[in-house]
Motif scaffolding. Structure first.
Motif, PDB file in Angstrom:
ATOM      1  N   PRO A 213      18.087  11.759  46.415  1.00 27.18           N
ATOM      2  CA  PRO A 213      17.407  12.855  46.399  1.00 27.18           C
ATOM      3  C   PRO A 213      15.877  12.798  47.232  1.00 27.18           C
ATOM      4  CG  PRO A 213      17.143  11.829  44.197  1.00 27.18           C
ATOM      5  CD  PRO A 213      18.165  11.247  45.131  1.00 27.18           C
ATOM      6  N   PHE A 214      15.555  11.550  47.274  1.00 28.12           N
ATOM      7  CA  PHE A 214      14.368  11.353  48.228  1.00 28.12           C
ATOM      8  C   PHE A 214      14.860  11.514  49.714  1.00 28.12           C
ATOM      9  CE2 PHE A 214      13.679   9.142  44.441  1.00 28.12           C
ATOM     10  CZ  PHE A 214      12.162   9.662  44.101  1.00 28.12           C
TER      11      PHE A 214
ATOM     12  N   GLY B 136      10.116  11.022  39.700  1.00 31.97           N
ATOM     13  CA  GLY B 136       8.662  10.592  39.678  1.00 31.97           C
ATOM     14  C   GLY B 136       7.884  10.653  38.350  1.00 31.97           C
ATOM     15  N   ALA B 137       8.200  11.653  37.633  1.00 31.17           N
ATOM     16  CA  ALA B 137       7.752  11.779  36.327  1.00 31.17           C
ATOM     17  C   ALA B 137       8.216  10.688  35.321  1.00 31.17           C
ATOM     18  CB  ALA B 137       7.878  13.294  35.607  1.00 31.17           C
ATOM     19  N   LEU B 138       9.497  10.261  35.513  1.00 29.99           N
ATOM     20  CA  LEU B 138      10.049   9.264  34.631  1.00 29.99           C
ATOM     21  C   LEU B 138       9.270   7.727  35.035  1.00 29.99           C
ATOM     22  CD1 LEU B 138      12.345   8.252  32.960  1.00 29.99           C
ATOM     23  CD2 LEU B 138      13.835   8.152  34.972  1.00 29.99           C
ATOM     24  N   LEU B 139       9.081   7.740  36.296  1.00 31.37           N
ATOM     25  CA  LEU B 139       8.299   6.435  36.784  1.00 31.37           C
ATOM     26  C   LEU B 139       6.916   6.463  36.062  1.00 31.37           C
ATOM     27  CD1 LEU B 139       9.274   5.969  40.532  1.00 31.37           C
ATOM     28  CD2 LEU B 139      10.305   4.644  38.484  1.00 31.37           C
ATOM     29  N   LEU B 140       6.241   7.686  36.102  1.00 32.43           N
ATOM     30  CA  LEU B 140       4.749   7.796  35.671  1.00 32.43           C
ATOM     31  C   LEU B 140       5.071   7.710  33.955  1.00 32.43           C
ATOM     32  CD1 LEU B 140       3.501  10.276  38.080  1.00 32.43           C
ATOM     33  CD2 LEU B 140       3.094   7.811  38.056  1.00 32.43           C
ATOM     34  N   GLY B 141       6.088   7.804  33.431  1.00 28.22           N
ATOM     35  CA  GLY B 141       6.116   7.900  31.835  1.00 28.22           C
ATOM     36  C   GLY B 141       5.681   9.370  31.422  1.00 28.22           C
TER      37      GLY B 141
ATOM     38  N   TRP C 145      14.675  18.706  45.143  1.00 28.25           N
ATOM     39  CA  TRP C 145      13.147  18.488  45.062  1.00 28.25           C
ATOM     40  C   TRP C 145      12.562  18.434  43.654  1.00 28.25           C
ATOM     41  CZ3 TRP C 145       9.634  17.061  48.496  1.00 28.25           C
ATOM     42  CH2 TRP C 145      10.210  17.348  49.835  1.00 28.25           C
ATOM     43  N   LEU C 146      13.378  19.005  42.607  1.00 33.70           N
ATOM     44  CA  LEU C 146      13.230  18.896  41.229  1.00 33.70           C
ATOM     45  C   LEU C 146      13.636  17.652  40.714  1.00 33.70           C
ATOM     46  CD1 LEU C 146      13.604  22.478  39.902  1.00 33.70           C
ATOM     47  CD2 LEU C 146      11.517  21.458  40.338  1.00 33.70           C
ATOM     48  N   GLN C 147      14.648  17.083  41.285  1.00 36.17           N
ATOM     49  CA  GLN C 147      15.047  15.535  41.007  1.00 36.17           C
ATOM     50  C   GLN C 147      14.097  14.774  41.357  1.00 36.17           C
ATOM     51  OE1 GLN C 147      19.069  15.082  42.390  1.00 36.17           O
ATOM     52  NE2 GLN C 147      19.323  12.974  41.474  1.00 36.17           N
ATOM     53  N   VAL C 148      13.674  14.850  42.708  1.00 33.60           N
ATOM     54  CA  VAL C 148      12.766  14.079  42.979  1.00 33.60           C
ATOM     55  C   VAL C 148      11.448  13.933  42.119  1.00 33.60           C
ATOM     56  CG1 VAL C 148      10.916  13.642  44.853  1.00 33.60           C
ATOM     57  CG2 VAL C 148      13.247  14.258  45.438  1.00 33.60           C
ATOM     58  N   TRP C 149      10.971  15.180  41.607  1.00 35.58           N
ATOM     59  CA  TRP C 149       9.909  15.478  40.898  1.00 35.58           C
ATOM     60  C   TRP C 149      10.119  14.617  39.343  1.00 35.58           C
ATOM     61  CZ3 TRP C 149       8.243  17.333  36.078  1.00 35.58           C
ATOM     62  CH2 TRP C 149       7.113  17.478  36.120  1.00 35.58           C
ATOM     63  N   VAL C 150      11.332  14.980  39.100  1.00 32.47           N
ATOM     64  CA  VAL C 150      11.541  14.615  37.745  1.00 32.47           C
ATOM     65  C   VAL C 150      11.641  12.975  37.746  1.00 32.47           C
ATOM     66  CG1 VAL C 150      13.289  14.321  35.725  1.00 32.47           C
ATOM     67  CG2 VAL C 150      12.754  16.466  36.847  1.00 32.47           C
TER      68      VAL C 150
ATOM     69  N   LEU D   4      18.064  15.661  34.198  1.00 34.06           N
ATOM     70  CA  LEU D   4      18.433  14.807  35.283  1.00 34.06           C
ATOM     71  C   LEU D   4      19.660  14.019  35.370  1.00 34.06           C
ATOM     72  CD1 LEU D   4      17.166  13.079  37.717  1.00 34.06           C
ATOM     73  CD2 LEU D   4      16.009  11.460  35.937  1.00 34.06           C
ATOM     74  N   PHE D   5      20.020  13.606  34.148  1.00 29.31           N
ATOM     75  CA  PHE D   5      21.188  12.821  33.610  1.00 29.31           C
ATOM     76  C   PHE D   5      22.452  13.839  34.039  1.00 29.31           C
ATOM     77  CE2 PHE D   5      24.627  11.618  30.790  1.00 29.31           C
ATOM     78  CZ  PHE D   5      25.020  10.497  31.393  1.00 29.31           C
ATOM     79  N   ALA D   6      22.088  14.944  33.558  1.00 29.31           N
ATOM     80  CA  ALA D   6      23.237  16.081  33.647  1.00 29.31           C
ATOM     81  C   ALA D   6      23.501  16.331  35.304  1.00 29.31           C
ATOM     82  CB  ALA D   6      22.834  17.365  33.010  1.00 29.31           C
ATOM     83  N   LYS D   7      22.555  16.269  35.988  1.00 25.39           N
ATOM     84  CA  LYS D   7      22.854  16.672  37.386  1.00 25.39           C
ATOM     85  C   LYS D   7      23.264  15.326  38.099  1.00 25.39           C
ATOM     86  CE  LYS D   7      20.583  17.642  41.819  1.00 25.39           C
ATOM     87  NZ  LYS D   7      21.226  16.691  42.684  1.00 25.39           N
TER      88      LYS D   7
END
Length: 358
Positions: free
Chosen positions: A334-335, A286-291, A279-284, A301-304
């Motif tokens: 993740p989604f 999403g944050a990446l897409l929103l900048g 779920w945090l991967q989904v959130w991150v 994120l890359f490490a996971k």
């Protein structure tokens, strides 16, 4: 909080990644144990015939082997039994339905102490029974088998199934070797008859049709029985991919639905950690897409993603395959998994046209 959970996930998976697998020597035919092979059946006769042919071609003294097919379908099963080198018996599971009831009936019918449970649609190498016999001969109570797909993935559905399942298999193997088994599959699972009787006496899950494997494993852990891993090279069963993504999702929802009644603390903790990380991967993402992502979150994120892929690579190496990778599957993973975690908790769960009780 986000960083702490992702760091914990990566750390745990890194420990699993570093654990070395084991290999057993080939069984001496003079020391081969009598085995009872249980095959719950509700599916394709052609797939079952392939498995029976693989059993018939085992590098193992088959006069020591009985195969029990427990027919869990509504239709009678007719097979030619004279061409096999092992003893074959077909049992109709009429009074109770579901794989768990079929296993229960098979164990009560089995003549031998050492039992191997196989799904009817798996395929086997010629060394399969030898690997399990060697593990049983060491005095172990439960032998967790390895599984892998019979070919590399070809489409999105295959790649998702491969990516998700191979990571799960790597965790299965490492956790067994660490002495705290988290996962197993009834598609390729060995146990003694005495183990089944002992674990059945303390299990409370028999109102659920699904979960014959995980509930047995958790009960065996509670009783502090000996749980080991079968050799990945010799005793890994081969799987077919599901026919489409819808079938993959239905299978995973069924698996997830039974997790709500798990009682093993380490299994629950691991399940919650994986769910939180997804779920945090989904959130991150999403944050990446929103900048609006920060550097630490991007690194984690890359490490996971990296540790997940390395786990897939590890299992592929264990079973002698090259790893497969698709960027769109990794990003969608993740989604889809987050959706599955919710879907497993609510709504109707069905498998092979049969409703599954939670």
């Amino acid at each position: 909080m986000i960083a702490a959970i992702l760091i914990s996930y990566v750390a745990v998976m890194f420990v699993f990644l570093r654990k070395q697998t084991i290999k057993y020597e080939q069984t001496n035919p003079e020391q081969a144990l009598p085995l009872s092979v249980l095959i719950p059946f509700r599916g394709s006769v052609s797939e079952l015939s392939g498995l029976l042919n693989d059993l018939n071609n085992q590098d193992y003294p088959l006069e020591n082997v009985e195969v029990l097919i427990i027919n869990d379908s509504e239709q009678p099963l007719h097979l030619a039994t004279k061409s096999f080198r092992f003893s074959l018996q077909i049992i109709d599971s009429l009074a109770r339905k579901g794989k768990k009831a079929a296993i229960d009936l098979g164990v009560s019918t089995a003549k031998n102490e050492h039992i191997l449970s196989l799904d009817a649609d798996v395929r086997l190498k010629a060394t399969h029974l030898s690997g399990f016999s060697q593990a049983f001969a060491a005095g172990n109570d439960v032998v967790v088998g390895v599984l892998h797909y019979n070919e590399l993935p070809k489409n999105f559905s295959n790649y998702f199934e491969y990516y998700e399942y191979y990571g799960m298999q790597a965790v299965t193997q490492a956790s067994v070797l660490f002495g705290n088994s988290l996962l197993c599959s009834g598609a390729n699972l060995g146990f003694t008859k005495a183990t089944y009787v002992k674990t059945r006496a303390i299990r409370t899950d028999f109102e659920l049709e699904s979960g014959d494997d995980m509930f047995l494993l958790q009960a065996a852990k509670k009783l502090k029985l000996k749980i080991v891993l079968a050799s990945g090279q010799s005793s890994s069963a081969l799987l077919n991919y599901q026919t489409n993504l819808q079938a993959v999702l239905a299978q995973r929802i069924r698996w997830g639905a039974k997790s709500v009644v798990y009682k093993d603390v380490s299994v629950i903790a691991f399940t919650l950690l994986v769910a939180a990380a997804v779920w945090l991967q989904v959130w991150v993402l999403g944050a990446l897409l929103l900048g609006v992502i920060n550097g630490l979150e991007l690194f984690l994120l890359f490490a996971k993603i990296t540790i997940d892929f390395l786990l897939v690579c590890k299992h592929a190496s264990v079973v002698g395959q090259r790893p497969a990778f698709r960027v769109d599957v990794v990003l969608a993973y993740p989604f889809i998994t987050a959706y599955l975690s919710l879907r497993a908790l609510v709504g109707k769960t069905t498998w092979k046209n049969r409703s599954i009780n939670r």
